[in-house]
Design a protein around this motif. Structure first.
Motif, PDB file in Angstrom:
ATOM      1  N   GLY A  52       7.790 -11.045   5.049  1.00  0.00           N
ATOM      2  CA  GLY A  52       6.507 -10.904   5.979  1.00  0.00           C
ATOM      3  C   GLY A  52       6.735  -9.977   7.007  1.00  0.00           C
ATOM      4  N   GLY A  53       7.957  -8.916   7.926  1.00  0.00           N
ATOM      5  CA  GLY A  53       7.719  -8.161   8.211  1.00  0.00           C
ATOM      6  C   GLY A  53       7.201  -6.944   8.150  1.00  0.00           C
ATOM      7  N   PHE A  54       6.707  -6.157   7.168  1.00  0.00           N
ATOM      8  CA  PHE A  54       6.001  -4.981   6.814  1.00  0.00           C
ATOM      9  C   PHE A  54       4.476  -5.941   6.708  1.00  0.00           C
ATOM     10  N   GLY A  55       4.207  -7.071   5.960  1.00  0.00           N
ATOM     11  CA  GLY A  55       2.994  -7.775   5.876  1.00  0.00           C
ATOM     12  C   GLY A  55       2.348  -8.120   7.336  1.00  0.00           C
ATOM     13  N   LEU A  56       2.960  -8.397   8.147  1.00  0.00           N
ATOM     14  CA  LEU A  56       2.521  -8.453   9.460  1.00  0.00           C
ATOM     15  C   LEU A  56       2.458  -7.668  10.006  1.00  0.00           C
ATOM     16  N   THR A  57       2.812  -6.180  10.168  1.00  0.00           N
ATOM     17  CA  THR A  57       2.665  -4.803  10.530  1.00  0.00           C
ATOM     18  C   THR A  57       1.082  -4.230  10.232  1.00  0.00           C
ATOM     19  N   ARG A  58       0.973  -4.480   9.073  1.00  0.00           N
ATOM     20  CA  ARG A  58      -0.313  -4.217   8.212  1.00  0.00           C
ATOM     21  C   ARG A  58      -1.777  -4.695   8.851  1.00  0.00           C
TER      22      ARG A  58
END
Length: 132
Positions: A52-58
């Motif tokens: 979730g963390g990396f997906g949301l930054t994208r």
């Protein structure tokens, strides 16, 4: 929030925005694949947070750069249209994901994670598209 707060350091670590986006997608996809095989609750929680963390930054990075490239007279219309197509895609995709989860959560996580990894590797985003 944690990943976004250290985004500038992560971008420097990967030398470019494009490479960060690629690595973030790969990490997110691999985290979903790992989640399919996580046997312990703590491991599952960590993998969910990583994905979730990396997906949301994208999403935030793409939105930010899209806003910078659009003329202000067209910005609201284009961003609204992009949002509409994203929602439409989710509306179409979610029932199929639900059916997949009913059959096998693990298989669905592997398929979605693998799809993210494949799409990340096939991405045609160039550094010049990611103007600051």
């Amino acid at each position: 929030i944690l990943v976004l707060s250290v985004y500038s350091r992560l971008e420097q670590l990967f030398d470019s925005k494009r490479m960060y986006l690629l690595v973030a997608a790969l990490i997110g996809g691999m985290a979903l694949i790992g989640l399919a095989f996580a046997n312990r609750p703590l491991a599952a929680i960590i993998l969910i947070l990583v994905a979730g963390g990396f997906g949301l930054t994208r999403a935030d990075i793409f939105s930010n750069h899209l806003q910078k490239q659009l003329p202000s007279s067209q910005r609201a219309t284009v961003l609204s249209t992009v949002s509409m197509y994203q929602r439409l895609g989710l509306t179409i995709l979610n029932p199929f994901l639900g059916l997949g989860v009913e059959k096998s959560l693990e298989t669905t996580l592997v398929v979605v994670g693998g799809g993210i990894v494949v799409l990340a590797l096939l991405s045609r985003v160039r550094e010049e598209h990611l103007i600051s």
